[in-house]
Write a protein that holds these residues in place. Sequence first.
Motif, short mmCIF file in Angstrom:
data_model
loop_
_atom_site.label_atom_id
_atom_site.label_comp_id
_atom_site.label_asym_id
_atom_site.label_seq_id
_atom_site.Cartn_x
_atom_site.Cartn_y
_atom_site.Cartn_z
N SER A 108 0.84 -1.19 0.00
CA SER A 108 0.00 0.00 0.00
C SER A 108 0.88 1.25 0.00
O SER A 108 1.78 1.38 0.83
CB SER A 108 -0.89 0.01 1.24
N PHE A 109 0.60 2.16 -0.93
CA PHE A 109 1.32 3.43 -0.94
C PHE A 109 0.91 4.29 0.25
O PHE A 109 1.71 5.03 0.79
CB PHE A 109 1.08 4.19 -2.25
N ARG A 110 -0.35 4.19 0.66
CA ARG A 110 -0.83 4.99 1.79
C ARG A 110 -0.10 4.59 3.08
O ARG A 110 0.36 5.43 3.84
CB ARG A 110 -2.33 4.83 1.97
N ARG A 111 0.00 3.28 3.32
CA ARG A 111 0.71 2.82 4.52
C ARG A 111 2.20 3.16 4.44
O ARG A 111 2.83 3.47 5.44
CB ARG A 111 0.51 1.33 4.72
N ALA A 112 2.76 3.10 3.24
CA ALA A 112 4.17 3.46 3.06
C ALA A 112 4.38 4.93 3.37
O ALA A 112 5.40 5.31 3.97
CB ALA A 112 4.62 3.14 1.64
N LYS A 113 3.43 5.76 2.99
CA LYS A 113 3.53 7.21 3.28
C LYS A 113 3.55 7.45 4.78
O LYS A 113 4.27 8.31 5.27
CB LYS A 113 2.36 7.95 2.63
N ASN A 114 2.76 6.66 5.53
CA ASN A 114 2.73 6.82 6.99
C ASN A 114 4.03 6.38 7.66
O ASN A 114 4.28 6.74 8.80
CB ASN A 114 1.57 6.02 7.58
N LEU A 115 4.85 5.62 6.96
CA LEU A 115 6.12 5.16 7.52
C LEU A 115 7.28 6.09 7.21
O LEU A 115 8.41 5.82 7.59
CB LEU A 115 6.44 3.75 7.00
N ILE A 116 7.00 7.17 6.48
CA ILE A 116 8.07 8.13 6.16
C ILE A 116 8.60 8.72 7.46
O ILE A 116 7.84 9.13 8.33
CB ILE A 116 7.56 9.24 5.22
N GLY A 117 9.89 8.77 7.58
CA GLY A 117 10.51 9.31 8.78
C GLY A 117 11.77 8.53 9.12
O GLY A 117 12.45 8.02 8.24
N TYR A 118 12.03 8.41 10.39
CA TYR A 118 13.24 7.73 10.85
C TYR A 118 13.06 6.22 10.80
O TYR A 118 11.99 5.70 11.00
CB TYR A 118 13.58 8.17 12.26
N GLY A 119 14.14 5.52 10.56
CA GLY A 119 14.11 4.07 10.50
C GLY A 119 13.79 3.59 9.10
O GLY A 119 13.39 4.35 8.23
N GLY A 120 13.99 2.32 8.87
CA GLY A 120 13.67 1.72 7.58
C GLY A 120 14.89 1.49 6.72
O GLY A 120 16.01 1.90 7.04
N MET A 127 12.91 4.66 15.28
CA MET A 127 13.98 5.65 15.34
C MET A 127 15.30 5.11 14.81
O MET A 127 15.95 5.76 14.03
CB MET A 127 14.18 6.13 16.78
N GLY A 128 15.71 3.98 15.25
CA GLY A 128 17.03 3.47 14.90
C GLY A 128 16.99 2.56 13.69
O GLY A 128 15.97 2.42 13.01
N HIS A 129 18.11 1.94 13.41
CA HIS A 129 18.24 1.07 12.25
C HIS A 129 18.84 -0.27 12.63
O HIS A 129 19.62 -0.37 13.57
CB HIS A 129 19.16 1.73 11.20
N SER A 130 18.48 -1.26 11.84
CA SER A 130 19.12 -2.57 11.99
C SER A 130 20.46 -2.53 11.25
O SER A 130 20.73 -1.60 10.47
CB SER A 130 18.24 -3.66 11.38
N GLY A 131 21.27 -3.52 11.49
CA GLY A 131 22.55 -3.62 10.78
C GLY A 131 22.35 -3.66 9.27
O GLY A 131 23.11 -3.05 8.52
N LEU A 132 21.33 -4.38 8.81
CA LEU A 132 21.06 -4.48 7.37
C LEU A 132 20.68 -3.13 6.78
O LEU A 132 21.14 -2.76 5.70
CB LEU A 132 19.95 -5.50 7.10
N GLU A 133 19.86 -2.37 7.49
CA GLU A 133 19.45 -1.05 7.01
C GLU A 133 20.65 -0.11 6.89
O GLU A 133 20.79 0.63 5.92
CB GLU A 133 18.40 -0.46 7.95
#
Length: 135
Positions: free
Chosen positions: A30-42, A110-116
Amino acid sequence: MNLKYIFLPFVAWITSGTLKFFINALRQKSFRRAKNLIGYGGLPSTHTTIISSAVFLNGFSEGFFQPTFTLGLAVMILFLMDAFTLRREVGEHAKILNRLQDKIIFRERMGHSGLEIFCGLILGIILGYIFANLI
């Protein structure tokens, strides 16, 4: 003055953010759910992409045995440590605070995994190489 040093961090930011959005859209279907995840992390880490692109542009352009590359590398390592440890802890604290109260919602991603972080680093190195050798 060579403008690629000024433009690359913005290109890295836009490239990483766009890639992160489409990866989130595929994962969430979903593009809508992806938009809500914009920010830190990922994935990929945009912070890592920005700093590593600038550091490696300097290395590819000026040389990897120059003081400016060494300084950039030191700052980049601090960024990576921050993304992997401190910012991840802030996210964990936000989860606990969100469970304890209901008025203010704190951002938990907020943070990132090693892979990210690794993917952000690879993207930054590729962009640094492109800007050093092809632009």
